[in-house]
Motif scaffolding. Structure first.
Motif, PDB file in Angstrom:
ATOM      1  N   SER A  72      -4.997  -2.589  10.309  1.00  0.00           N
ATOM      2  CA  SER A  72      -6.115  -2.613   8.354  1.00  0.00           C
ATOM      3  C   SER A  72      -6.521  -3.222   8.365  1.00  0.00           C
ATOM      4  O   SER A  72      -5.523  -4.652   8.191  1.00  0.00           O
ATOM      5  CB  SER A  72      -5.066  -1.771   8.191  1.00  0.00           C
ATOM      6  N   ALA A  73      -8.059  -4.129   8.436  1.00  0.00           N
ATOM      7  CA  ALA A  73      -8.425  -5.708   8.162  1.00  0.00           C
ATOM      8  C   ALA A  73      -9.595  -4.496   6.250  1.00  0.00           C
ATOM      9  O   ALA A  73     -10.560  -5.453   6.796  1.00  0.00           O
ATOM     10  CB  ALA A  73      -8.511  -6.094   8.560  1.00  0.00           C
ATOM     11  N   ALA A  74      -8.528  -4.159   5.875  1.00  0.00           N
ATOM     12  CA  ALA A  74      -9.272  -3.758   5.004  1.00  0.00           C
ATOM     13  C   ALA A  74      -9.231  -4.253   3.934  1.00  0.00           C
ATOM     14  O   ALA A  74      -8.104  -4.824   3.853  1.00  0.00           O
ATOM     15  CB  ALA A  74      -9.219  -2.321   4.484  1.00  0.00           C
ATOM     16  N   PRO A  75     -10.159  -4.438   2.732  1.00  0.00           N
ATOM     17  CA  PRO A  75      -9.013  -4.869   1.383  1.00  0.00           C
ATOM     18  C   PRO A  75      -7.883  -4.071   0.954  1.00  0.00           C
ATOM     19  O   PRO A  75      -7.926  -2.751   1.355  1.00  0.00           O
ATOM     20  CB  PRO A  75     -10.274  -4.125   0.512  1.00  0.00           C
ATOM     21  N   PHE A  76      -7.162  -5.147   0.265  1.00  0.00           N
ATOM     22  CA  PHE A  76      -5.994  -4.463  -0.052  1.00  0.00           C
ATOM     23  C   PHE A  76      -5.353  -3.191  -1.095  1.00  0.00           C
ATOM     24  O   PHE A  76      -4.312  -2.739  -0.646  1.00  0.00           O
ATOM     25  CB  PHE A  76      -5.176  -6.064  -0.783  1.00  0.00           C
ATOM     26  N   HIS A  77      -6.503  -3.051  -1.309  1.00  0.00           N
ATOM     27  CA  HIS A  77      -6.293  -1.513  -2.495  1.00  0.00           C
ATOM     28  C   HIS A  77      -6.814  -0.846  -1.737  1.00  0.00           C
ATOM     29  O   HIS A  77      -6.120   0.493  -2.069  1.00  0.00           O
ATOM     30  CB  HIS A  77      -7.520  -1.593  -3.320  1.00  0.00           C
ATOM     31  N   THR A  79      -4.637  -0.267   1.270  1.00  0.00           N
ATOM     32  CA  THR A  79      -3.609  -0.296   2.350  1.00  0.00           C
ATOM     33  C   THR A  79      -3.019   1.058   2.158  1.00  0.00           C
ATOM     34  O   THR A  79      -2.199   1.496   3.336  1.00  0.00           O
ATOM     35  CB  THR A  79      -2.461  -1.653   1.711  1.00  0.00           C
ATOM     36  N   ILE A  80      -2.440   1.316   0.785  1.00  0.00           N
ATOM     37  CA  ILE A  80      -1.808   2.726   0.621  1.00  0.00           C
ATOM     38  C   ILE A  80      -2.148   3.819   1.581  1.00  0.00           C
ATOM     39  O   ILE A  80      -1.651   4.647   1.873  1.00  0.00           O
ATOM     40  CB  ILE A  80      -1.367   2.721  -0.391  1.00  0.00           C
ATOM     41  N   ALA A  81      -3.131   4.160   1.223  1.00  0.00           N
ATOM     42  CA  ALA A  81      -3.925   5.588   1.878  1.00  0.00           C
ATOM     43  C   ALA A  81      -4.123   5.215   3.540  1.00  0.00           C
ATOM     44  O   ALA A  81      -3.873   5.857   3.878  1.00  0.00           O
ATOM     45  CB  ALA A  81      -5.413   5.276   1.280  1.00  0.00           C
ATOM     46  N   ILE A  82      -3.674   4.455   3.826  1.00  0.00           N
ATOM     47  CA  ILE A  82      -4.597   3.779   5.556  1.00  0.00           C
ATOM     48  C   ILE A  82      -2.812   4.128   6.551  1.00  0.00           C
ATOM     49  O   ILE A  82      -2.368   4.451   7.202  1.00  0.00           O
ATOM     50  CB  ILE A  82      -4.954   2.136   5.803  1.00  0.00           C
ATOM     51  N   ALA A  83      -1.697   3.726   5.455  1.00  0.00           N
ATOM     52  CA  ALA A  83      -0.648   3.408   5.814  1.00  0.00           C
ATOM     53  C   ALA A  83      -0.386   4.978   5.434  1.00  0.00           C
ATOM     54  O   ALA A  83       0.602   5.781   6.471  1.00  0.00           O
ATOM     55  CB  ALA A  83       0.442   2.362   4.914  1.00  0.00           C
ATOM     56  N   GLU A  84      -0.293   6.038   4.906  1.00  0.00           N
ATOM     57  CA  GLU A  84       0.026   6.879   4.534  1.00  0.00           C
ATOM     58  C   GLU A  84      -0.980   8.062   5.009  1.00  0.00           C
ATOM     59  O   GLU A  84      -0.125   8.602   5.995  1.00  0.00           O
ATOM     60  CB  GLU A  84      -0.630   7.400   3.292  1.00  0.00           C
ATOM     61  N   ALA A  85      -1.908   7.619   5.831  1.00  0.00           N
ATOM     62  CA  ALA A  85      -2.296   8.727   7.213  1.00  0.00           C
ATOM     63  C   ALA A  85      -1.875   7.997   8.407  1.00  0.00           C
ATOM     64  O   ALA A  85      -1.960   8.529   9.402  1.00  0.00           O
ATOM     65  CB  ALA A  85      -3.805   7.892   6.629  1.00  0.00           C
ATOM     66  N   ASP A  99      -0.990  -8.322  -0.906  1.00  0.00           N
ATOM     67  CA  ASP A  99      -0.438  -7.805  -2.244  1.00  0.00           C
ATOM     68  C   ASP A  99       1.454  -7.510  -1.877  1.00  0.00           C
ATOM     69  O   ASP A  99       1.387  -6.682  -0.895  1.00  0.00           O
ATOM     70  CB  ASP A  99      -1.256  -6.659  -2.039  1.00  0.00           C
ATOM     71  N   VAL A 100       1.625  -7.611  -2.823  1.00  0.00           N
ATOM     72  CA  VAL A 100       3.410  -7.446  -2.757  1.00  0.00           C
ATOM     73  C   VAL A 100       3.482  -6.677  -3.147  1.00  0.00           C
ATOM     74  O   VAL A 100       4.070  -5.805  -2.361  1.00  0.00           O
ATOM     75  CB  VAL A 100       3.308  -8.445  -3.848  1.00  0.00           C
ATOM     76  N   GLU A 101       2.897  -5.437  -4.014  1.00  0.00           N
ATOM     77  CA  GLU A 101       3.298  -4.127  -4.315  1.00  0.00           C
ATOM     78  C   GLU A 101       2.836  -2.761  -3.713  1.00  0.00           C
ATOM     79  O   GLU A 101       3.197  -2.336  -3.312  1.00  0.00           O
ATOM     80  CB  GLU A 101       2.339  -3.796  -5.690  1.00  0.00           C
ATOM     81  N   SER A 102       1.798  -3.204  -2.636  1.00  0.00           N
ATOM     82  CA  SER A 102       1.424  -2.894  -1.629  1.00  0.00           C
ATOM     83  C   SER A 102       2.139  -2.495   0.115  1.00  0.00           C
ATOM     84  O   SER A 102       2.740  -1.852   0.274  1.00  0.00           O
ATOM     85  CB  SER A 102      -0.319  -3.471  -0.798  1.00  0.00           C
ATOM     86  N   THR A 103       2.778  -4.070  -0.548  1.00  0.00           N
ATOM     87  CA  THR A 103       4.057  -4.161   1.024  1.00  0.00           C
ATOM     88  C   THR A 103       5.753  -2.777   0.497  1.00  0.00           C
ATOM     89  O   THR A 103       5.839  -2.806   1.192  1.00  0.00           O
ATOM     90  CB  THR A 103       4.019  -5.176   1.187  1.00  0.00           C
TER      91      THR A 103
END
Length: 367
Positions: A72-77, A79-85, A99-103
């Protein structure tokens, strides 16, 4: 040849795709919601282009299914959608988020995943954590770990002394969100843009100040082992004061879209940049207080047949190096993997890690 999906066809995502294709060992599907961004990529037999909306979970899972990994080289917001997929598709996951919360949420997803989840694979967080952990491992007892990184124009020409070299959203986020640090042995949060300092390197004066996310997971790793741990972003003097005026005095921290529009229309991008990496660790060896330093500068250069900026080279080569190690089973293939789990020598010896090769270590005995 392993099949990889790279999400985000901007400056960094397209560079990642080019490096992987140029290696000859990967077939890349470059995905973005913008057809215009995708069309900037030159045709190659090892490249597919995919127009996809990250918000469409089912479509993203279909795109990822059967692949080796998604980067993922997408914007940090996003992140979660890509990780879940990635978890649902059963593929390895790597990202560049600061982004700390995304991690934290990626770590939670990784707990039940059947594949590896390796966030923060860029420059900072990323390579900087690998360097800091390597230096720290050389001490019998740690005192302080200080990490400084900056991507700067070689020829600054405006009041901010800055040009846009990577994600505007990422820059704004790290200037606003709280920053983790260890102070007097306690893990705390400190405000961004504060604790400004000045230092000189090779005769040039710089400033450095708190920004969010650069420590990655090091606070958790070194908690109870170090008295002081902090990360600060390097800029030319005067930058922090202007950004504080924009964010605080003018209230643009609450209007990120407005600030992004201002910066992207006022600050030109540049390929003539330099990345500065400066890590200092102090502690005790054999009963003596000792300091070790890693200092490095990486400049823009021709890579894979194209002129690339220093931030493109350092960020893209980092995540590509981690992918290579994962593909060779040199890293865990399941669960959450921290950057500091990666050995510095192994990283630098890799074909992508060699872009950082001009390293310089120094040691000073105190007292």
């Amino acid at each position: 040849m392993k099949n990889i999906v790279v999400i985000g066809a901007g400056k960094i995502g397209s560079t990642i795709a080019r490096l992987l294709i140029h290696s000859g060992d990967y077939h890349v599907t470059l995905a973005d919601r913008s057809r215009q961004q995708l069309d900037h990529m030159e045709a190659n037999p090892a490249l597919n282009l995919a127009e996809v909306d990250i918000a469409d979970h089912a479509a993203l899972v279909r795109l990822l299914s059967g692949k080796f990994a998604v980067l993922s080289a997408a914007p940090f917001h996003l992140t979660i959608a890509i990780a879940e997929a990635a978890a649902d598709a059963g593929v390895h996951y790597l990202d560049l988020t600061e982004d700390v919360e995304s991690t934290r949420r990626v770590k939670a997803i990784a707990a039940s995943a059947s594949t590896a989840f390796i966030p923060q694979c860029g420059l900072a967080p990323g390579f900087i954590s690998i360097v800091a952990n390597d230096l720290a491992s050389r001490f019998d007892k740690l005192d302080s770990v200080r990490m400084r990184v900056g991507a700067l124009p070689q020829y600054p020409s405006n009041a901010l002394n800055y040009n846009l070299t990577w994600s505007t959203d990422g820059v704004i986020n790290e200037y606003i969100e709280p920053c983790e640090a260890i102070v007097d042995g306690q893990l705390i949060e400190v405000p961004a843009l504060e604790e400004r300092e000045e230092f000189s390197l090779d005769g040039v004066t710089y400033e450095a100040f708190n920004t969010s996310g650069g420590l990655g997971t090091l606070c958790e790793t070194l908690k109870d082992k170090v008295r002081t741990l902090n990360y600060r972003t390097i800029r030319y003097p005067g930058h922090a004061a202007i950004m504080k005026a924009l964010l605080s005095d003018l209230g643009l921290r609450h209007r990120r879209d407005v600030l992004k529009d201002i910066l992207e229309h006022a600050l030109p991008s540049t390929m003539q940049d330099v990345v500065i990496i400066f890590v200092t660790v102090s502690g005790w060896k054999n009963g003596r207080l000792v300091q070790e330093t890693y200092a490095n500068k990486v400049y823009s250069a021709v890579v894979a047949g194209r002129m690339m900026s220093a931030i493109q080279i350092t960020t893209a080569s980092s995540i590509c190096a981690v992918l290579d190690m994962l593909a060779k089973d040199e890293l865990p293939t399941k669960g959450f993997v921290r950057q500091e789990d990666i050995g510095l020598d192994m990283f630098l010896d890799s074909r992508f890690g060699h872009y950082y090769a001009q390293k310089a270590y120094g040691e000073k005995i105190a007292g």
